[in-house]
Enzyme design. Structure first.
Site, PDB file in Angstrom:
ATOM      1  N   GLU A 201       0.850  -1.187   0.000  1.00  0.00           N
ATOM      2  CA  GLU A 201       0.000   0.000   0.000  1.00  0.00           C
ATOM      3  C   GLU A 201       0.890   1.244   0.000  1.00  0.00           C
ATOM      4  O   GLU A 201       2.014   1.208   0.495  1.00  0.00           O
ATOM      5  CB  GLU A 201      -0.903   0.026   1.244  1.00  0.00           C
ATOM      6  CG  GLU A 201      -1.843  -1.163   1.363  1.00  0.00           C
ATOM      7  CD  GLU A 201      -2.973  -1.115   0.360  1.00  0.00           C
ATOM      8  OE1 GLU A 201      -3.127  -0.071  -0.309  1.00  0.00           O
ATOM      9  OE2 GLU A 201      -3.700  -2.123   0.237  1.00  0.00           O
TER      10      GLU A 201
ATOM     11  N   ASP B 160     -18.696  -9.463  -9.579  1.00  0.00           N
ATOM     12  CA  ASP B 160     -18.604  -8.616  -8.395  1.00  0.00           C
ATOM     13  C   ASP B 160     -17.916  -7.292  -8.721  1.00  0.00           C
ATOM     14  O   ASP B 160     -18.310  -6.231  -8.232  1.00  0.00           O
ATOM     15  CB  ASP B 160     -17.838  -9.345  -7.290  1.00  0.00           C
ATOM     16  CG  ASP B 160     -17.953  -8.638  -5.948  1.00  0.00           C
ATOM     17  OD1 ASP B 160     -19.069  -8.213  -5.585  1.00  0.00           O
ATOM     18  OD2 ASP B 160     -16.921  -8.509  -5.252  1.00  0.00           O
TER      19      ASP B 160
END
Length: 317
Positions: free
Chosen positions: A232, A257
């Site tokens: 991240e 999804d």
């Protein structure tokens, strides 16, 4: 005009070497009912050669010319040289033509000697003429492939990228028909998120989570979860963190999804309106916070453009 050599290899064209044109390819396809391993390999090489020639042409068009020595003669020489390069680069062991020949052999019921590695590869639907004309409607190229702006990429697509796109194209096409999200956008993003299938998220027991889009499992997610260490970016600095990701029962569930997330979440509403432009869509996702990588939009644009180039090359032969 005379022809020299390149690294000791004569560049003088022969009728066989310059067979990478539509007429000779048509003759090979016309004899499909009498297909042999040799004719299948020759056909596969023609597909790859034409594909490589288009890539070389695109790269030359993207290169600035000095104009000092440019003339019709030099253009002809360059074109012949590019044609020779495309032939020389095609048919290499383990290359794109091997994948194409395996798919053609399966379709024609021909046993291919010399390929006894017993590795089952996904069907190369992107290069299979019969599958492109299938009446099922789920494995055809979609309308979005024709209307999106022309693409140019600096690097030629790899065999791994072509294989990944071929494997998931039918599902992506089906989801585009249901939602309007371009199949190439989804395929490019799935390819980028998974390293074109080489870095897929795994469950704790090592099984596949089928999560192609790196969608995390938030508080609202009630399905299965895969917990892994990921990278991240915090204030532009990369950091390793443990995060929970959604796990699915199939790749198709992952596509569904993702499409539901992009279509239904207000967060991605602006990106959803930008499906006529690769860069606008990718930028919209980054601005909406889909990923923390500051270069995400640029990387995603390149991946989508590579996918578009692969899919368009299917119908040019």
């Amino acid at each position: 005009m005379g022809y020299g050599s390149f690294n000791g290899v004569s560049m003088a064209p022969s009728m066989q070497d310059l067979a990478a044109d539509a007429r000779s390819l048509g003759a090979l396809k016309a004899g499909a009912d009498k297909a042999t391993p040799e004719t299948i390999r020759a056909t596969a090489k023609q597909f790859e050669s034409l594909f490589m020639r288009e890539l070389i042409k695109s790269m030359r068009e993207a290169t600035m010319k000095s104009g000092m020595l440019d003339n019709p003669g030099s253009d002809l020489g360059t074109d012949l040289l590019d044609q020779q390069f495309s032939v020389a680069m095609s048919g290499q062991p383990g290359g794109l033509s091997d994948l194409i020949s395996q798919q053609l052999a399966r379709q024609m019921g021909v046993e291919m000697p010399g390929h006894g590695d017993n590795i089952e590869r996904p069907p190369m639907a992107v290069n299979a003429p019969e599958s492109l004309s299938s009446k099922t409607g789920t494995d055809k190229l979609t309308a979005s492939d024709a209307v999106l702006a022309p693409v140019k990429t600096k690097k030629a697509p790899t065999a791994a990228q072509a294989e990944f796109v071929a494997k998931h194209s039918e599902t992506a096409n089906k989801i585009e028909k249901a939602t309007g999200i371009p199949a190439s956008f989804m395929l490019g993003q799935a390819g980028h998120e998974t390293g074109w299938g080489r870095q897929q998220i795994r469950n704790k027991d090592g099984s596949n989570s089928f999560n192609l889009f790196g969608i995390k499992a938030g508080a609202s997610w009630t399905g299965k979860v895969a917990e892994i260490t990921t990278t991240e970016y915090v204030n532009g600095v990369a950091q390793k963190k443990v995060a929970k990701f959604r796990a699915y029962a199939s790749f198709e569930d992952s596509f569904k999804d993702y499409a539901r997330l992009i279509s239904d979440s207000p967060r991605y509403a602006k990106a959803r309106e930008q499906t006529k432009s690769v860069t606008a869509f990718a930028s919209g996702l980054q601005k909406a916070g889909y990923a923390t990588d500051p270069e995400y939009a640029a990387k995603l644009s390149r991946a989508i453009n590579t996918t578009l180039q692969l899919r368009r090359a299917q119908v040019q032969v």
